[in-house]
Design an enzyme around this catalytic site. Structure first.
Site, PDB file in Angstrom:
ATOM      1  N   ASP A 307       1.034  -1.192   0.183  1.00  0.00           N
ATOM      2  CA  ASP A 307      -0.015   0.008  -0.075  1.00  0.00           C
ATOM      3  C   ASP A 307       0.768   1.196  -0.119  1.00  0.00           C
ATOM      4  OD1 ASP A 307      -2.336   1.751   0.581  1.00  0.00           O
ATOM      5  OD2 ASP A 307      -3.433  -0.036   1.447  1.00  0.00           O
ATOM      6  N   HIS A 341       1.377   1.708  -3.401  1.00  0.00           N
ATOM      7  CA  HIS A 341       0.100   2.397  -3.757  1.00  0.00           C
ATOM      8  C   HIS A 341       0.728   3.997  -3.902  1.00  0.00           C
ATOM      9  CE1 HIS A 341      -3.166  -0.364  -2.822  1.00  0.00           C
ATOM     10  NE2 HIS A 341      -2.343  -0.864  -3.589  1.00  0.00           N
TER      11      HIS A 341
END
Length: 566
Positions: A307, A341
């Site tokens: 992430d 991310h």
């Protein structure tokens, strides 16, 4: 469950073996430079912790490093005894140290020697429910594998590995796995949702998903109700709350149940020379989330996570506004992000505000987004005083530079796939304490080779993205620049190579000044301007193109408000 445990154990040892080998082959090299040089705001000197000249090994308290014996008590006894002596080093020698939660105390330096591997048990009964904060909300979670609350002078140092056994906690999306990996998860136990898209560690976890606000469950009146869905309450691996003089220096932090490292409301935080790793499929597998902290330096570190990698936060919605503590005075330098991310991310939990952030000398390779700013209506908070420079990016699947004030909880890749970025509300609400604001941001000296979108600037109609300076950018991407609901945008010396035309798109912008623009010649208009609210747009092009043919104006735009020249 025995079969499930066996699956995790087998794969965990393989992961640990690789981690030890990598750590041994790549010794850390101490760099010398002035972390405060070039910082644009008045950055206080961060005070590092200091410890008495006293040390004790966990083996003195009965610890056995065979990966089989549970050493929770030995860790606790060693920390207690060293703390009683006034503080010092708790040493973890070479070995595989299986343990439950480790609770730090003031004046403790948890030091991992070469070849030391701390493995946290997959037995969730060892992790009691505690009141804490997660994703910016006041909530209940399982106790973190490593935690410390209200402490002074603490550190985690050395060259060993800390592994959170995260595969036992996290759900996994089928789309992120090979067929072989997916089948291994399914055959190990757990449950699959009715659509066959997500594997969950247990039915209890799946039941809780339907009652949760993203990853946080509703608030219950008693712990018994939380206990019914305990599997869902996976913790961050390292939780440090309201601590002063904190040092993280050297170890590998990997395979966390949720976020890897979460300093919350800490002051005088130093993070350097660490490697943070999570499988790329790990849900909420952030690298480090620095939340509502004051006076932080983070440098010479690498991230490869599932992430956002380096995250800056300050609470979510009403809980964050009630806390009212901004993340203030932070310097990030010389960091590499291999996957995530976002390389460096601000938000989306920024309700307490973010003020004074310097980022420089960083490299992002294949991160979903490069520089990522995100929020949404309902957050509130002000992000201001952001200075970013000397950043290199390559192979960015979505946006190299992204400001998204319509963030809906998904990665940018997922949003593009679902076309959520097109679902913009037509009703414009009034400005209230719930309206987020991003302003006074400078981004200089950025190079990007390969991205879906070079620059994505999206504010809110009721609260525009404001006063953003982009200078000396060299960008190669499928799509160029999109700017909407923004004002006071200045772009200097943008070298843009975009395949899709128009390369520059503006919608409802005010006071936009672009100079030193270099774009390649195309057979169709390269600049598009639309939106009835558009005012005062000036674009100076350096390329050898006919300025009379470069622009396309929507019929609702007053042509006198847009000027393109050489």
């Amino acid at each position: 469950m025995k079969k499930l445990a066996g699956f995790f154990t087998t794969h965990l040892y393989l992961l640990l073996f690789v981690a030890v080998a990598c750590t041994a082959q790549q010794p850390k090299v101490e760099k010398t430079f002035d972390i405060y040089e070039g910082v644009e705001f008045e950055m206080p000197m961060v005070i590092e912790p200091s410890f008495p000249d006293y040390s004790a090994s966990i083996t003195e308290y009965g610890a056995v490093g065979d990966g089989q014996v549970l050493n929770t008590k030995a860790f606790a006894d060693a920390i207690d005894q060293v703390a009683e002596k006034g503080g010092g080093i708790v040493s973890v020698p070479r070995g595989i140290w299986l343990t439950g939660p480790v609770v730090l105390k003031s004046n403790i330096n948890l030091h991992l020697e070469d070849g030391a591997l701390i493995i946290f048990s997959t037995n969730k009964d060892l992790y009691p429910l505690v009141e804490t904060s997660f994703e910016g909300l006041n909530t209940v979670r399982c106790q973190s594998p490593i935690s410390g609350n209200d402490l002074e002078n603490i550190a985690i140092t050395g060259t060993g590995v800390i592994d959170g056994s995260g595969d036992a906690w996290r759900p996994v999306k089928r789309s992120k796995l090979t067929d072989k990996q997916w089948n291994e998860f399914v055959n190990s136990g757990g449950v699959v949702d009715k659509d066959g898209r997500i594997w969950y560690p247990s039915q209890q976890y799946l039941d809780a998903v339907e009652m949760a606000d993203m990853n946080v469950v509703q608030k219950y009146d008693n712990m018994e109700d939380y206990n019914k869905i305990k599997d869902f309450m996976r913790p961050v691996m390292v939780s440090l709350v309201n601590c002063n003089k904190v040092l993280l220096d050297g170890p590998v932090f990997q395979n966390s149940p949720a976020w890897n490292i979460h300093p919350l409301m800490c002051e005088n935080l130093t993070v350097r020379n660490i490697d943070v790793r999570n499988p790329w499929y790990s849900q909420n597998g952030d690298g480090i989330d620095v939340e509502s902290c004051k006076n932080t330096v983070l440098y010479d570190s690498s991230f490869d996570v599932g992430d956002d990698a380096i995250c800056i936060k300050s609470g979510k919605d009403e809980d964050g506004r009630d806390r009212g503590i901004a993340n203030e005075n932070m310097v990030v330098k010389n960091c590499i992000v291999y996957h995530g991310h976002g390389g460096v991310t601000v938000g989306s939990e920024m309700s307490g505000g973010v003020k004074n952030l310097h980022v420089s000398g960083c490299t992002f390779m294949g991160t979903d987004v490069g520089l990522r700013f995100k929020s949404t209506r309902g957050r509130g908070g002000v992000v201001e005083g952001i200075y970013i420079s000397d950043v290199d990016m390559i192979d960015i699947p979505t946006n190299a530079i992204s400001f998204n004030l319509y963030y809906g909880g998904k990665s940018v890749s997922e949003m593009l796939a679902d076309k959520d970025n097109e679902k913009i509300e037509e009703v414009i609400p009034p400005v209230t304490e719930e309206t987020p604001q991003f302003k006074d941001i400078t981004i200089k000296n950025v190079r990007c080779k390969g991205a879906h979108q070079a620059i994505y600037l999206q504010g809110l109609p009721e609260m525009n993205l404001e006063n953003v300076l982009l200078e000396n950018l060299t960008m190669e991407a499928e799509n160029g620049l999109l700017c909407m609901d923004a004002k006071g945008i200045t772009v200097k010396n943008l070298h843009l190579k975009a395949k899709v035309q128009p390369a520059l798109n503006f919608y409802n912008v005010k006071d936009v000044k672009i100079s030193g623009l270099e774009i390649q010649k195309a057979d169709q208009p390269m600049i598009s301007v639309s939106g009835a609210k558009t005012e005062n747009v000036e674009i100076k092009v350096m390329s050898d193109i006919n300025v009379d043919e470069v622009l396309v104006l929507d019929k609702e735009v007053n042509s006198s408000e847009v000027k393109v020249s050489k």
